[in-house]
Design a protein around this motif. Structure first.
Motif, PDB file in Angstrom:
ATOM      1  N   MET A  59      11.220 -24.119  -9.292  1.00  0.00           N
ATOM      2  CA  MET A  59      11.149 -23.094  -8.170  1.00  0.00           C
ATOM      3  C   MET A  59      12.219 -23.054  -7.242  1.00  0.00           C
ATOM      4  O   MET A  59      12.900 -23.949  -7.007  1.00  0.00           O
ATOM      5  N   ASN A  60      12.541 -21.875  -6.629  1.00  0.00           N
ATOM      6  CA  ASN A  60      13.503 -21.750  -5.687  1.00  0.00           C
ATOM      7  C   ASN A  60      12.735 -21.896  -4.313  1.00  0.00           C
ATOM      8  O   ASN A  60      11.630 -21.182  -4.031  1.00  0.00           O
ATOM      9  N   VAL A  61      13.521 -22.685  -3.377  1.00  0.00           N
ATOM     10  CA  VAL A  61      12.905 -22.760  -2.128  1.00  0.00           C
ATOM     11  C   VAL A  61      13.522 -22.583  -0.970  1.00  0.00           C
ATOM     12  O   VAL A  61      14.737 -23.084  -0.901  1.00  0.00           O
ATOM     13  N   THR A  62      13.255 -21.976  -0.084  1.00  0.00           N
ATOM     14  CA  THR A  62      14.014 -21.879   1.095  1.00  0.00           C
ATOM     15  C   THR A  62      13.193 -22.541   2.394  1.00  0.00           C
ATOM     16  O   THR A  62      11.938 -22.470   2.662  1.00  0.00           O
ATOM     17  N   LYS A  63      13.768 -23.300   3.258  1.00  0.00           N
ATOM     18  CA  LYS A  63      13.203 -24.133   4.483  1.00  0.00           C
ATOM     19  C   LYS A  63      13.592 -23.224   5.482  1.00  0.00           C
ATOM     20  O   LYS A  63      14.882 -22.927   5.748  1.00  0.00           O
ATOM     21  N   HIS A  64      12.802 -23.154   6.448  1.00  0.00           N
ATOM     22  CA  HIS A  64      13.016 -22.655   7.901  1.00  0.00           C
ATOM     23  C   HIS A  64      12.279 -23.680   8.774  1.00  0.00           C
ATOM     24  O   HIS A  64      11.265 -23.907   8.979  1.00  0.00           O
ATOM     25  N   ARG A  65      13.009 -24.126   9.918  1.00  0.00           N
ATOM     26  CA  ARG A  65      12.503 -25.144  10.657  1.00  0.00           C
ATOM     27  C   ARG A  65      12.019 -23.921  12.030  1.00  0.00           C
ATOM     28  O   ARG A  65      12.925 -23.333  12.704  1.00  0.00           O
ATOM     29  N   ILE A  66      10.642 -23.933  12.029  1.00  0.00           N
ATOM     30  CA  ILE A  66      10.312 -23.229  13.314  1.00  0.00           C
ATOM     31  C   ILE A  66      10.674 -23.742  14.569  1.00  0.00           C
ATOM     32  O   ILE A  66      10.681 -24.994  14.865  1.00  0.00           O
ATOM     33  N   GLY A  67      11.051 -22.838  15.391  1.00  0.00           N
ATOM     34  CA  GLY A  67      11.591 -23.121  16.666  1.00  0.00           C
ATOM     35  C   GLY A  67      13.066 -23.608  16.660  1.00  0.00           C
ATOM     36  O   GLY A  67      13.413 -24.270  17.698  1.00  0.00           O
ATOM     37  N   GLY A  68      13.845 -23.742  15.506  1.00  0.00           N
ATOM     38  CA  GLY A  68      14.908 -24.348  15.409  1.00  0.00           C
ATOM     39  C   GLY A  68      16.174 -23.276  15.489  1.00  0.00           C
ATOM     40  O   GLY A  68      17.383 -23.589  15.206  1.00  0.00           O
ATOM     41  N   GLY A  69      15.913 -22.168  16.094  1.00  0.00           N
ATOM     42  CA  GLY A  69      16.935 -21.084  16.112  1.00  0.00           C
ATOM     43  C   GLY A  69      17.110 -20.373  14.764  1.00  0.00           C
ATOM     44  O   GLY A  69      16.490 -20.763  13.771  1.00  0.00           O
ATOM     45  N   GLY A  70      17.950 -19.384  15.034  1.00  0.00           N
ATOM     46  CA  GLY A  70      18.173 -18.628  13.865  1.00  0.00           C
ATOM     47  C   GLY A  70      17.203 -17.462  13.703  1.00  0.00           C
ATOM     48  O   GLY A  70      16.169 -17.440  14.159  1.00  0.00           O
ATOM     49  N   PRO A  71      17.473 -16.503  12.743  1.00  0.00           N
ATOM     50  CA  PRO A  71      16.458 -15.497  12.352  1.00  0.00           C
ATOM     51  C   PRO A  71      14.965 -15.884  11.556  1.00  0.00           C
ATOM     52  O   PRO A  71      15.230 -16.725  10.732  1.00  0.00           O
ATOM     53  N   ILE A  72      14.295 -15.203  12.103  1.00  0.00           N
ATOM     54  CA  ILE A  72      12.806 -15.582  11.107  1.00  0.00           C
ATOM     55  C   ILE A  72      12.880 -15.036   9.949  1.00  0.00           C
ATOM     56  O   ILE A  72      13.008 -13.828   9.754  1.00  0.00           O
ATOM     57  N   PRO A  73      12.859 -15.674   8.674  1.00  0.00           N
ATOM     58  CA  PRO A  73      12.678 -15.064   7.418  1.00  0.00           C
ATOM     59  C   PRO A  73      11.361 -14.280   7.366  1.00  0.00           C
ATOM     60  O   PRO A  73      10.294 -14.583   7.993  1.00  0.00           O
ATOM     61  N   ASN A  74      11.442 -13.084   6.749  1.00  0.00           N
ATOM     62  CA  ASN A  74      10.421 -12.323   6.143  1.00  0.00           C
ATOM     63  C   ASN A  74       9.649 -13.020   5.015  1.00  0.00           C
ATOM     64  O   ASN A  74      10.057 -13.106   3.910  1.00  0.00           O
ATOM     65  N   PRO A  75       8.557 -13.360   5.164  1.00  0.00           N
ATOM     66  CA  PRO A  75       7.414 -13.936   4.031  1.00  0.00           C
ATOM     67  C   PRO A  75       7.282 -13.027   3.029  1.00  0.00           C
ATOM     68  O   PRO A  75       7.268 -13.536   1.904  1.00  0.00           O
ATOM     69  N   GLY A  76       7.477 -11.698   3.255  1.00  0.00           N
ATOM     70  CA  GLY A  76       7.337 -10.764   2.092  1.00  0.00           C
ATOM     71  C   GLY A  76       8.432 -10.731   1.209  1.00  0.00           C
ATOM     72  O   GLY A  76       8.254 -10.172   0.011  1.00  0.00           O
ATOM     73  N   GLU A  77       9.526 -11.292   1.371  1.00  0.00           N
ATOM     74  CA  GLU A  77      10.644 -11.418   0.527  1.00  0.00           C
ATOM     75  C   GLU A  77      10.497 -12.688  -0.464  1.00  0.00           C
ATOM     76  O   GLU A  77      11.262 -12.837  -1.281  1.00  0.00           O
ATOM     77  N   TYR A  78       9.392 -13.467  -0.307  1.00  0.00           N
ATOM     78  CA  TYR A  78       8.979 -14.751  -1.087  1.00  0.00           C
ATOM     79  C   TYR A  78       7.667 -14.411  -1.800  1.00  0.00           C
ATOM     80  O   TYR A  78       7.003 -13.587  -1.402  1.00  0.00           O
TER      81      TYR A  78
END
Length: 150
Positions: free
Chosen positions: A31-50
């Motif tokens: 599987m292809n996985v993207t990790k996003h640390r909540i509160g870590g800065g940067g843009p919030i990913p759109n879950p609809g793209e996953y």
């Protein structure tokens, strides 16, 4: 290729370790996985793209969900499907009743079809296999959902 979003909040590193083990297990399954640390800065990913979102949180202050996780959920603005939930906690703060309560509440909110993964502090040792088995169960559930849609 199937893609999963793992969004997590971690202060002490325990929830991050769980996220990393989940990522590793899903990668091993192709599987292809993207990790996003909540509160870590940067843009919030759109879950609809996953194809699915996995959200992880530690439990804070007598069973509470951290504010940054609540903000993340609000910023998304909708309930993506499917969502799978994992969390870390410590039974010495509130006992079994409040153990990983943030994960329990998130799973209820998202109406997750898979029981939330609840890890006592760090996933090291015997809990590591618990994380891997849960991750494989999530993938099995997702595959079953995908077969029903086809």
């Amino acid at each position: 290729m199937v893609s999963f979003l793992i969004a997590y909040a971690s202060w002490s590193g325990n929830t991050e370790e769980v996220a990393e083990l989940i990522e590793e297990t899903l990668h091993q399954e192709g599987m292809n996985v993207t990790k996003h640390r909540i509160g870590g800065g940067g843009p919030i990913p759109n879950p609809g793209e996953y194809d699915a979102m996995l959200i992880g949180s530690f439990t804070w202050d007598q069973g509470a969900t951290p504010d940054e996780v609540k903000d993340f959920v609000a910023d998304i603005g909708y309930k993506p499907e499917p969502v799978y939930v994992f969390g870390t906690g410590d039974t010495q703060f509130g006992g079994d009743l409040l153990f990983c309560n943030a994960a329990v509440k998130l799973a209820r909110f998202y109406q997750s079809a898979v029981a939330p993964l609840r890890i006592e502090q760090s996933p090291r040792g015997v809990q590591e296999s618990k994380v891997m088995e849960w991750s494989k169960g999530v993938l099995e559930h997702w595959r079953h959902l995908h077969e029903l849609k086809c």
